[in-house]
Design a protein around this motif. Structure first.
Motif, PDB file in Angstrom:
ATOM      1  N   SER A 143     -71.189 -85.490  61.059  1.00 48.76           N
ATOM      2  CA  SER A 143     -71.371 -84.282  60.249  1.00 48.76           C
ATOM      3  C   SER A 143     -70.796 -83.046  60.931  1.00 48.76           C
ATOM      4  CB  SER A 143     -72.864 -84.060  59.957  1.00 48.76           C
ATOM      5  OG  SER A 143     -73.561 -83.619  61.110  1.00 48.76           O
ATOM      6  N   ALA A 186     -78.153 -93.036  63.310  1.00 47.25           N
ATOM      7  CA  ALA A 186     -78.602 -91.656  63.117  1.00 47.25           C
ATOM      8  C   ALA A 186     -77.842 -90.696  64.038  1.00 47.25           C
ATOM      9  CB  ALA A 186     -80.101 -91.554  63.367  1.00 47.25           C
ATOM     10  N   ASP A 228     -74.196 -90.562  62.747  1.00 41.17           N
ATOM     11  CA  ASP A 228     -74.129 -89.808  61.491  1.00 41.17           C
ATOM     12  C   ASP A 228     -74.183 -88.303  61.757  1.00 41.17           C
ATOM     13  OD1 ASP A 228     -73.942 -92.054  59.884  1.00 41.17           O
ATOM     14  OD2 ASP A 228     -76.072 -92.056  59.294  1.00 41.17           O
ATOM     15  N   ARG A 229     -75.070 -87.906  62.663  1.00 45.50           N
ATOM     16  CA  ARG A 229     -75.182 -86.487  62.991  1.00 45.50           C
ATOM     17  C   ARG A 229     -73.888 -85.995  63.631  1.00 45.50           C
ATOM     18  NH1 ARG A 229     -79.667 -86.479  66.176  1.00 45.50           N
ATOM     19  NH2 ARG A 229     -80.946 -86.445  64.304  1.00 45.50           N
ATOM     20  N   GLN A 245     -76.292 -84.078  72.600  1.00 43.96           N
ATOM     21  CA  GLN A 245     -75.988 -85.264  71.796  1.00 43.96           C
ATOM     22  C   GLN A 245     -74.503 -85.224  71.426  1.00 43.96           C
ATOM     23  OE1 GLN A 245     -78.493 -85.948  68.368  1.00 43.96           O
ATOM     24  NE2 GLN A 245     -80.327 -86.272  69.592  1.00 43.96           N
ATOM     25  N   TYR A 294     -72.813 -84.815  68.789  1.00 44.29           N
ATOM     26  CA  TYR A 294     -72.332 -83.773  67.879  1.00 44.29           C
ATOM     27  C   TYR A 294     -71.978 -82.493  68.625  1.00 44.29           C
ATOM     28  CZ  TYR A 294     -76.945 -81.410  67.963  1.00 44.29           C
ATOM     29  OH  TYR A 294     -78.082 -80.755  68.353  1.00 44.29           O
ATOM     30  N   VAL A 304     -76.730 -78.140  64.527  1.00 45.80           N
ATOM     31  CA  VAL A 304     -75.504 -78.878  64.228  1.00 45.80           C
ATOM     32  C   VAL A 304     -74.476 -77.880  63.708  1.00 45.80           C
ATOM     33  CG1 VAL A 304     -74.436 -80.705  62.871  1.00 45.80           C
ATOM     34  CG2 VAL A 304     -76.779 -80.983  63.727  1.00 45.80           C
TER      35      VAL A 304
END
Length: 277
Positions: free
Chosen positions: A48, A41, A44-45, A238, A240, A13
């Motif tokens: 971030s 989840a 949220d990732r 994903q 992120y 990340v």
């Protein structure tokens, strides 16, 4: 860790972008999400890393139903619904009825992904084109943007949009054309959404296209779990990871990361009318 294990490992990340932005096209279900907890989840990732909101996109009827439901589980998730062109061989009246109902849902911000795919042979061109025309009309009826899948079908996509009369807002998801095709799309007022492929060093034509698109006519997306950006090409994707694509695009266009994040966020808010959802 073996080379094979490394290929299955998610990229790290990254540090968050200085300003939040939207992943304009992802597939949370294909990323493994099934429940509200799974969706939270993933988002949220993403948050971030600065990816504050996502549009999760359907490619069949079951996925369309799931995407709409998922968009009610978390305020950061929006949905797009359509039947993917490779699945249009048996596009039934019942399918059309379901998509018409789902497209009217307030959490649905686009009709997509629809279009043409001449790379795969799952569906012949004729039913693909018929379905594409139907989705164009659905986008116009609902007043929502048309999100296009275009694979090796540039000329027919533009021809059909011209014949049918394009909706007010058109998005070329995972834009795959060169500079000349980008110019043709830009001239029509279409929005080009760039995925991880724009960070690939061997994608010279695409990178040239990404440099010339005017402010307000480009977005950033992941198309997760596919098309993971450089330097993690081939590994799982994903939402992120849109952070990596945005950074690569900012470097390509000679902008700061913050400038580009603010720009694509504003474009996403306008195109998807997020302030009205």
């Amino acid at each position: 860790m073996s080379k094979g294990d490394k290929k299955r490992e998610l990229p790290p990340v990254p540090e968050p972008t200085p300003a939040p932005f939207v992943d304009a096209h992802t597939h949370l279900d294909a990323c493994g999400a099934k429940t509200a907890e799974d969706v939270r989840a993933l988002v949220d990732r993403a948050a971030s890393a600065g990816v504050a909101r996502v549009v999760t996109v359907a490619d069949d009827i079951a996925a369309a139903r799931w995407a709409v439901e998922a968009a009610t589980w978390d305020d950061r998730v929006f949905a797009a619904v359509a039947l993917h062109p490779t699945r249009t061989k048996d596009f039934s009246a019942a399918d059309r009825e379901v998509l018409t109902e789902l497209a009217a849902h307030p959490r649905v911000v686009a009709v997509g992904e629809t279009g043409l795919d001449y790379y795969w042979d799952y569906s012949p061109p004729e039913p693909q084109q018929e379905a594409f025309r139907w989705h164009i009309e659905l986008a116009k009826r609902t007043g929502k943007p048309l999100m296009i899948h275009d694979r090796e079908a540039h000329e027919d996509i533009l021809r059909i949009l011209d014949e049918e009369g394009a909706p007010e807002k058109v998005i070329f998801h995972c834009f795959s054309g060169d500079a000349e095709f980008a110019k043709a799309c830009v001239a029509e007022g279409y929005v080009l959404s760039f995925a991880g492929t724009v960070t690939f060093r061997n994608a010279e034509g695409l990178r040239a296209a990404a440099e010339l698109v005017p402010e307000g006519q480009y977005l950033v997306e992941t198309d997760a779990p596919f098309l993971t950006p450089h330097p993690f090409r081939g590994r799982p994707n994903q939402p992120y990871c849109a952070n990596y694509t945005l950074r690569g695009l900012a470097e390509l266009r000679g902008m700061t990361v913050e400038e580009l994040a603010v720009s694509v966020n504003a474009t996403a808010e306008r195109v998807f009318a997020l302030d009205q959802v």
